[in-house]
Scaffold this active site. Structure first.
Site, mmCIF file in Angstrom:
data_model
loop_
_atom_site.group_PDB
_atom_site.id
_atom_site.type_symbol
_atom_site.label_atom_id
_atom_site.label_comp_id
_atom_site.label_asym_id
_atom_site.label_seq_id
_atom_site.Cartn_x
_atom_site.Cartn_y
_atom_site.Cartn_z
ATOM 1 N N ARG A 155 30.516 43.205 43.043
ATOM 2 C CA ARG A 155 30.029 43.797 44.286
ATOM 3 C C ARG A 155 30.223 45.301 44.271
ATOM 4 O O ARG A 155 31.206 45.820 43.742
ATOM 5 C CB ARG A 155 30.784 43.211 45.489
ATOM 6 C CG ARG A 155 30.429 41.784 45.828
ATOM 7 C CD ARG A 155 29.009 41.645 46.344
ATOM 8 N NE ARG A 155 28.774 42.406 47.559
ATOM 9 C CZ ARG A 155 28.921 41.923 48.787
ATOM 10 N NH1 ARG A 155 29.297 40.665 48.958
ATOM 11 N NH2 ARG A 155 28.693 42.682 49.847
ATOM 12 N N HIS A 200 41.283 40.666 37.236
ATOM 13 C CA HIS A 200 42.078 40.693 38.463
ATOM 14 C C HIS A 200 42.646 39.331 38.850
ATOM 15 O O HIS A 200 43.327 39.221 39.874
ATOM 16 C CB HIS A 200 41.228 41.240 39.610
ATOM 17 C CG HIS A 200 40.909 42.693 39.471
ATOM 18 N ND1 HIS A 200 41.640 43.682 40.067
ATOM 19 C CD2 HIS A 200 39.937 43.331 38.762
ATOM 20 C CE1 HIS A 200 41.135 44.865 39.764
ATOM 21 N NE2 HIS A 200 40.094 44.678 38.970
ATOM 22 N N ARG A 256 43.530 34.663 52.505
ATOM 23 C CA ARG A 256 42.153 34.194 52.545
ATOM 24 C C ARG A 256 42.171 32.682 52.367
ATOM 25 O O ARG A 256 43.042 32.143 51.686
ATOM 26 C CB ARG A 256 41.368 34.864 51.405
ATOM 27 C CG ARG A 256 39.923 34.453 51.289
ATOM 28 C CD ARG A 256 39.230 35.351 50.261
ATOM 29 N NE ARG A 256 39.876 35.290 48.946
ATOM 30 C CZ ARG A 256 39.650 34.335 48.060
ATOM 31 N NH1 ARG A 256 38.824 33.340 48.338
ATOM 32 N NH2 ARG A 256 40.238 34.360 46.879
ATOM 33 N N ASP A 277 48.477 33.098 41.638
ATOM 34 C CA ASP A 277 47.808 34.325 42.062
ATOM 35 C C ASP A 277 47.908 35.368 40.958
ATOM 36 O O ASP A 277 48.967 35.517 40.332
ATOM 37 C CB ASP A 277 48.459 34.871 43.335
ATOM 38 C CG ASP A 277 47.440 35.442 44.301
ATOM 39 O OD1 ASP A 277 46.322 35.761 43.867
ATOM 40 O OD2 ASP A 277 47.757 35.554 45.499
ATOM 41 N N TYR A 305 27.354 33.501 41.203
ATOM 42 C CA TYR A 305 28.602 33.761 41.925
ATOM 43 C C TYR A 305 29.178 32.486 42.535
ATOM 44 O O TYR A 305 30.304 32.081 42.231
ATOM 45 C CB TYR A 305 28.362 34.813 43.010
ATOM 46 C CG TYR A 305 29.591 35.077 43.847
ATOM 47 C CD1 TYR A 305 30.664 35.787 43.320
ATOM 48 C CD2 TYR A 305 29.682 34.602 45.146
ATOM 49 C CE1 TYR A 305 31.812 36.014 44.072
ATOM 50 C CE2 TYR A 305 30.817 34.826 45.913
ATOM 51 C CZ TYR A 305 31.879 35.530 45.370
ATOM 52 O OH TYR A 305 33.011 35.740 46.108
ATOM 53 N N GLY A 334 38.549 46.342 52.131
ATOM 54 C CA GLY A 334 39.398 45.456 51.332
ATOM 55 C C GLY A 334 38.946 45.366 49.895
ATOM 56 O O GLY A 334 37.943 45.940 49.478
ATOM 57 N N GLY A 335 39.703 44.603 49.125
ATOM 58 C CA GLY A 335 39.349 44.346 47.737
ATOM 59 C C GLY A 335 39.449 45.571 46.858
ATOM 60 O O GLY A 335 40.137 46.553 47.158
ATOM 61 N N LEU A 354 48.489 41.447 46.444
ATOM 62 C CA LEU A 354 48.783 42.774 46.979
ATOM 63 C C LEU A 354 49.345 42.717 48.391
ATOM 64 O O LEU A 354 49.929 43.701 48.864
ATOM 65 C CB LEU A 354 47.514 43.632 46.939
ATOM 66 C CG LEU A 354 46.983 43.919 45.531
ATOM 67 C CD1 LEU A 354 45.752 44.801 45.600
ATOM 68 C CD2 LEU A 354 48.051 44.577 44.661
#
Length: 750
Positions: free
Chosen positions: A9, A172, A282, A381, A94, A29-30, A385
């Site tokens: 994205r 990530h 999330r 995870d 995706y 975010g992200g 963060l």
């Protein structure tokens, strides 16, 4: 110099309004938010780049007529360039392969993993579209920084199109162990690893993930590494850990802002003086939200003294709400919250404050600031963060972080209370410990973690990664300079032609022929024998086979040729036309004591065997399983080192072998013996493993020393494999008869 950031994205979201117009807004975010501080410094305080361009999907599917308008807006206002994908492509790429295959498997949820060939093909096609878009905008000196699991194939695709491009890749999410990764079909797993190896630098959050990746590369592609460096063909690739961080100042300063203080007061009026335990995630099965609620429920059951005194603030951000697994998870969370509040709640106290929504930054900052405990317990995870953001927000130094040991952040935040997220007893005990922890202990832990996060913030992380990429590119240049290029090969052949007397020292296994599963299978081919005959027949040319092989084997294979032979790494020598001669006379009684140790290692490593030479013992493990070999050989070498201490013995680790031999003799000593008898105008030494390094060290310029394969070496130059060796030697032989073809074509086909 420009940086191209490439991710699934863009940092900008494009919305298609009903009026037919498009609106553009910066993503919250992200990765976009994380990199903002670093990217804002580009062109000002950044010492690396003058500008940047972000490449990715804009979040909307549009027809070709509107694409040019979106491109122009993104370029002029947001320094971005879109990759256009149709709604169907996004669904298959995706929502499909990325989140139904890679995401669950890499987070250790194989039960949710789907292996669908059509989704895999769409994943490859989407990566190809990213490549084509990048090719539209890339400039010669650009540096590419590719992010995350959506684009695992992209580095190699770009490498094939632009071989010299600088590419860094960062993952990530976790990289799984070999046993989990190998659940992918063989073709997919190979292509994914080969795709990643197209990058120069591959970054992971932790050293564990880095190690798992390197193990997969070794087991699946057969490429070993040294300190995280490996060679994909002629190119050096580095895998390393770069634990991503946060914009520390942003969260630390937000806690002091009037807007956040107003939000804090709102929440305090709801909490009514209760101690606050924050859980924020999330909606995803990897986060372990249900386990967390069960742990909290168990805590309330086992600690009645805390009932009515604590509130769990459960923030669940909606995600993938159309996916069945996520719908079921949401129902389970709703039921658990209802059960806990129904069982333990009262008119005056609600045990769980449940917020199923996305929060603004000021709301998040407020919750970080007022919560006494952060309960961060994902089942798996990559980093997490939220744990770092909570720590950064604690301006009074108080607060306790309860963190899952399965989160990547656990390796950095050791002062947190670490727990197993699958164990309700662990969670219950951790909550009790956190609630009863003294302020002094809280401050000591929080300040230690804050110091670490403040020092290695998001800007330091980005600069660390990109500095490492630039350093690696410099190291690659030095490595490439040592390769035997066409021009250097021409120079070597010319020097050979001009010299009167010349001598060639040629290792055998891995140099003149490829390796075989068993040493006795590696018989010289007719082509190799013909080449050696022609070389040794050239005027003034001596050919010396210098090998670790037993002298009887070398005699059997090369007795008909006018060549010198050196056996057992220099213990035995034979000049052409003469008898074998031992350079040194050693005792071999030590073999009787050492043989049982090697035999035990053979019993513990299927596929391994022992070769008993006159003056040495060799442990072979080429046919053994790679991971087990690594463990067993390490144990064997440790035992051997202990045994040979204070003895006149030497341990040599070669290519899939461990050899124990008498000290005082090696290939370098044996080669010098031949050089002492005559003066040569041209000297060439070629070998592939550690035993040849003694030979390389024995020669100084202008002698040509060449290592077969990549890696650290004392040789001046390197070639890729035995085929390059045969072609170089074939060039020498062609000098006598220009009509002789280059070696590699079968004799009967000529």
């Amino acid at each position: 110099m420009r940086l191209l950031v490439v991710s699934n994205r863009l940092s900008v979201t494009v919305n298609d309004e009903k009026s037919g117009k498009f609106t553009f807004s910066e993503s919250a975010g992200g990765l976009a938010t994380g990199l903002k501080g670093f990217l804002d410094a580009i062109g000002t305080s950044s010492h690396m780049f003058d500008e940047y361009l972000w490449v990715g999907w804009p979040g909307v599917s549009v027809g070709k007529k509107k694409q040019d308008h979106i491109k122009a807006e993104l370029a002029s206002k947001f320094r971005s360039h879109p990759v256009f994908l149709s709604a169907g492509e996004v669904e298959k790429f995706y929502s499909g392969f990325c989140n139904k295959t890679i995401w669950p498997l890499f987070h250790y949820f194989p039960v949710y993993t789907i292996y669908d060939e059509s989704l895999w093909n769409h994943y490859k096609e989407a990566n190809r579209k990213f490549m084509e878009t990048i090719l539209e905008v890339i400039e010669p000196d650009d540096t590419l920084w590719i992010h995350d699991y959506h684009l695992l194939l992209l580095p190699a695709m770009l490498r094939r199109k632009i071989p010299a491009v600088k590419v860094g890749f960062f993952l990530h999410i976790p990289f799984p162990t070999f046993e989990v990764f190998r659940l992918l079909p063989m073709k997919w797993r190979r292509e994914i690893l080969q795709g990643l190896l197209g990058a120069d630098l591959i970054g992971f959050h932790t050293y564990s993930y880095t190690r798992y990746f390197l193990e997969c590369v070794r087991n699946i592609l057969g490429i070993d590494h040294s300190m995280g460096k490996l060679y994909d063909g002629e190119r050096m690739v580095q895998a390393d850990a770069f634990p991503i961080s946060i914009d520390y100042r942003r969260f630390n300063e937000a806690a002091r802002s009037p807007e956040v203080e107003d939000e804090i007061e709102k929440y305090r009026s709801i909490l009514l003086g209760h101690r606050a335990i924050l859980s924020m995630d999330r909606l995803d099965y990897s986060k372990g939200i249900s386990n967390r609620l069960k742990g909290y429920e168990h805590f309330l059951s086992c600690s009645p003294e805390w009932r009515g005194k604590v509130v769990l603030i459960l923030v669940v951000v909606p995600s993938r709400i159309k996916v069945e697994h996520y719908q079921a998870m949401k129902r389970q969370i709703d039921e658990l919250v209802g059960k806990i509040n129904g069982t333990y709640g009262s008119m005056e106290w609600t045990p769980v404050l449940y917020l199923y929504k996305s929060l603004s930054f000021k709301e998040i900052a407020a919750l970080y600031s007022l919560s006494d405990i952060a309960l961060i317990t994902p089942l798996r995870d990559g980093m997490n963060l939220i744990a770092k953001e909570y720590v950064a927000s604690r301006i009074d130094g108080r607060g306790v972080l309860v963190l899952s040991e399965m989160a990547g952040a656990a390796q950095e935040l050791g002062e947190a209370i670490l727990i197993n997220p699958n164990n309700t007893e662990d969670m219950c005990g951790a909550l009790k410990e956190a609630l009863e922890m003294s302020e002094d202990d809280q401050k000591k832990r929080i300040l230690a973690m804050q110091s670490r996060i403040m020092r290695y913030n998001i800007v330091a992380w980005a600069e660390d990664f990109l500095d490492s990429l630039f350093s690696l590119k410099e190291e690659q240049k030095k490595s490439i300079c040592h390769m035997v290029t066409p021009s250097l090969r021409k120079q070597i052949v010319e020097d050979f032609r001009k010299a009167g007397k010349k001598i060639l020292f040629l290792d055998y296994d891995g140099t003149l022929i490829p390796f075989s599963d068993h040493p006795l299978q590696a018989v010289p081919t007719p082509e190799v024998l013909e080449l050696l005959l022609r070389l040794s027949s050239l005027p003034g040319t001596e050919v010396t086979i210098i090998s670790g092989r037993d002298r009887r084997i070398l005699s059997q294979w090369f007795d008909t040729l006018p060549v010198n032979l050196i056996a057992e790494h220099g213990v035995w020598t034979r000049e052409k036309g003469l008898e074998w001669e031992a350079l040194v006379h050693h005792e071999s009684e030590w073999k009787l004591h050492l043989l049982p140790l090697l035999e035990r290692s053979c019993d513990r490593l299927p596929g391994s065997f022992i070769e008993n030479k006159e003056h040495s013992l060799v442990f072979h493990y080429r046919k053994s399983e790679t991971d087990l070999s690594f463990l067993r050989v390490r144990e064997l070498v440790a035992d051997l080192v202990s045994y040979v201490a204070n003895k006149n013995l030497h341990i040599v680790q070669g290519n899939k072998i461990v050899e124990v031999k008498n000290s005082g003799i090696n290939k370098g000593v044996a080669a010098q013996r031949f050089l002492a008898k005559k003066e040569f105008g041209f000297i060439l030494a070629i070998g592939d493993d550690q035993t040849d390094e003694d030979m390389f060290r024995a020669f100084s310029e202008p002698a040509y020393t060449i290592k077969v394969g990549m890696g650290s070496t004392q040789a001046r130059y390197a070639v890729k494999d035995h085929r390059d060796v045969l072609n170089l030697l074939g060039s020498f032989a062609d000098l006598k008869s220009p009509g002789i073809p280059v070696i590699g074509t079968p004799l009967k086909a000529r």
